[in-house]
Design a protein around this motif. Sequence first.
Motif, PDB file in Angstrom:
ATOM      1  N   ARG A   1      -0.851   3.206   3.787  1.00 39.37           N
ATOM      2  CA  ARG A   1      -0.421   2.622   5.061  1.00 39.37           C
ATOM      3  C   ARG A   1       0.113   3.686   6.015  1.00 39.37           C
ATOM      4  O   ARG A   1       0.251   3.442   7.219  1.00 39.37           O
ATOM      5  CB  ARG A   1       0.642   1.548   4.827  1.00 39.37           C
ATOM      6  CG  ARG A   1       1.902   2.013   4.127  1.00 39.37           C
ATOM      7  CD  ARG A   1       2.765   0.817   3.714  1.00 39.37           C
ATOM      8  NE  ARG A   1       3.904   1.180   2.887  1.00 39.37           N
ATOM      9  CZ  ARG A   1       5.139   1.351   3.349  1.00 39.37           C
ATOM     10  NH1 ARG A   1       5.382   1.185   4.634  1.00 39.37           N
ATOM     11  NH2 ARG A   1       6.117   1.659   2.528  1.00 39.37           N
TER      12      ARG A   1
ATOM     13  N   VAL B   1      -5.828   6.762   9.233  1.00 40.85           N
ATOM     14  CA  VAL B   1      -4.508   6.552   8.630  1.00 40.85           C
ATOM     15  C   VAL B   1      -3.429   6.916   9.642  1.00 40.85           C
ATOM     16  O   VAL B   1      -3.460   8.017  10.207  1.00 40.85           O
ATOM     17  CB  VAL B   1      -4.334   7.414   7.359  1.00 40.85           C
ATOM     18  CG1 VAL B   1      -2.971   7.149   6.723  1.00 40.85           C
ATOM     19  CG2 VAL B   1      -5.447   7.137   6.363  1.00 40.85           C
TER      20      VAL B   1
ATOM     21  N   ALA C   1      -9.510   7.152   0.721  1.00 39.44           N
ATOM     22  CA  ALA C   1     -10.492   6.071   0.600  1.00 39.44           C
ATOM     23  C   ALA C   1     -10.143   5.119  -0.533  1.00 39.44           C
ATOM     24  O   ALA C   1     -10.326   3.897  -0.419  1.00 39.44           O
ATOM     25  CB  ALA C   1     -11.883   6.664   0.360  1.00 39.44           C
TER      26      ALA C   1
ATOM     27  N   ARG D   1       0.833  -1.192   0.000  1.00 39.05           N
ATOM     28  CA  ARG D   1       0.000   0.000   0.000  1.00 39.05           C
ATOM     29  C   ARG D   1       0.877   1.254   0.000  1.00 39.05           C
ATOM     30  O   ARG D   1       1.968   1.266   0.568  1.00 39.05           O
ATOM     31  CB  ARG D   1      -0.922  -0.043   1.205  1.00 39.05           C
ATOM     32  CG  ARG D   1      -1.975  -1.129   1.101  1.00 39.05           C
ATOM     33  CD  ARG D   1      -2.506  -1.521   2.463  1.00 39.05           C
ATOM     34  NE  ARG D   1      -3.111  -0.393   3.149  1.00 39.05           N
ATOM     35  CZ  ARG D   1      -3.446  -0.407   4.451  1.00 39.05           C
ATOM     36  NH1 ARG D   1      -3.209  -1.488   5.172  1.00 39.05           N
ATOM     37  NH2 ARG D   1      -4.006   0.635   5.006  1.00 39.05           N
TER      38      ARG D   1
ATOM     39  N   ARG E   1      -6.025   3.732   0.166  1.00 37.92           N
ATOM     40  CA  ARG E   1      -5.816   3.043   1.440  1.00 37.92           C
ATOM     41  C   ARG E   1      -4.344   3.099   1.869  1.00 37.92           C
ATOM     42  O   ARG E   1      -3.701   2.087   2.057  1.00 37.92           O
ATOM     43  CB  ARG E   1      -6.292   1.598   1.366  1.00 37.92           C
ATOM     44  CG  ARG E   1      -7.778   1.441   1.059  1.00 37.92           C
ATOM     45  CD  ARG E   1      -8.203  -0.022   0.928  1.00 37.92           C
ATOM     46  NE  ARG E   1      -7.941  -0.771   2.145  1.00 37.92           N
ATOM     47  CZ  ARG E   1      -6.996  -1.719   2.246  1.00 37.92           C
ATOM     48  NH1 ARG E   1      -6.244  -2.032   1.199  1.00 37.92           N
ATOM     49  NH2 ARG E   1      -6.821  -2.361   3.388  1.00 37.92           N
TER      50      ARG E   1
END
Length: 349
Positions: free
Chosen positions: A97, A116, A92, A3, A95
């Motif tokens: 990390r 987040v 959204a 991510r 996503r």
Amino acid sequence: MSRPVGYYVHHHGDGHRQRAIAIARALGNVTLMGTGLAGKTENLPFLDLPDDRLDDDFTGMDHAERPSSLHYAPLDHEGIRKRTAIMAGWIAQARPRLIVVDVSAEVAMLARLASVPTVYVRLNGRRLDAAHLDAFRGATALLAPFHEVLDEEDIPAWVREKTFYAPGIVQTANADISNSDGTTLVVMGRGGSAANGEKWAAAARTTPERQWRIIGPCTVPAEMPINLELRGWVDDATAQIAGAQVVIGAAGDGVVSAVLAARRPFICLPEPRPFNEQASKASRLAAVGGAIVRYDWPHPEEWSGLIDHALAQAERWPACLDGNCGPERVASWLDSLDAATLTEGSRIA
């Protein structure tokens, strides 16, 4: 692919952008977010956010009552509505990390509300107000782009323990003090106002034995001394800093980092900044012997003595200012963070 990481870039000054690019290149899979980034990210992916300023003469004031956890929250501002929606939409969809926030209490709050983890970039200065402390508490970790000895002495222990100190994130040229070109170099950054050419011309006239050069914005004096050169914006500022005999400049991150990396004699003229950022950094530099600091404008006749003082001080360079972190080490640290829990903090060895 793992991510992505988001990196918010504040639009005042250029140090935030330079740090972001260096870290993003070392880390990989990073999307930069900020205002005015188009054409300035060296082909890294970015979100160019609408401007949040109220007018062209923006001073950082929002003229609105707001919660103590926010610094800037004007009401009924279309740019802020749009930029908030863009960032929330990207969160959204992508996503992330992690989001590195350099710097904004509001963006840190937005990221935390969107679930987040954040790394908040902690700058010099008196930043113990409610908004900063909330941003620090809400962050997974804190990143300080300066030597630990330049930190404020009264920073709470829990903030220090949460901080990774990373001087020299943006790689600069290295040089030995014996290999200078003899130039007295005045450095003006993007975050400040244009230099007053008449004042620098007066300084140059009182030291005719020295060659003066100014890089960055500067007004042109009515009569140019033969030992003063105006170069304007240059692409090799760090190399010129590394090659100068003496550097004169404000206490912005970019100038200070380049001066410390090259171990240049430094005369620091801090400029007014929110939270006393430059005054704080200059005070700590003076305390450890890394700069000669003046908070007022020197009389022309004082420049010769100031330069001699800076040269003599640099011969006793403080070991506590040696060493750079580099972007690769920051990237490795960011990769090591456990997004699920707060870290106990880590420091440069």
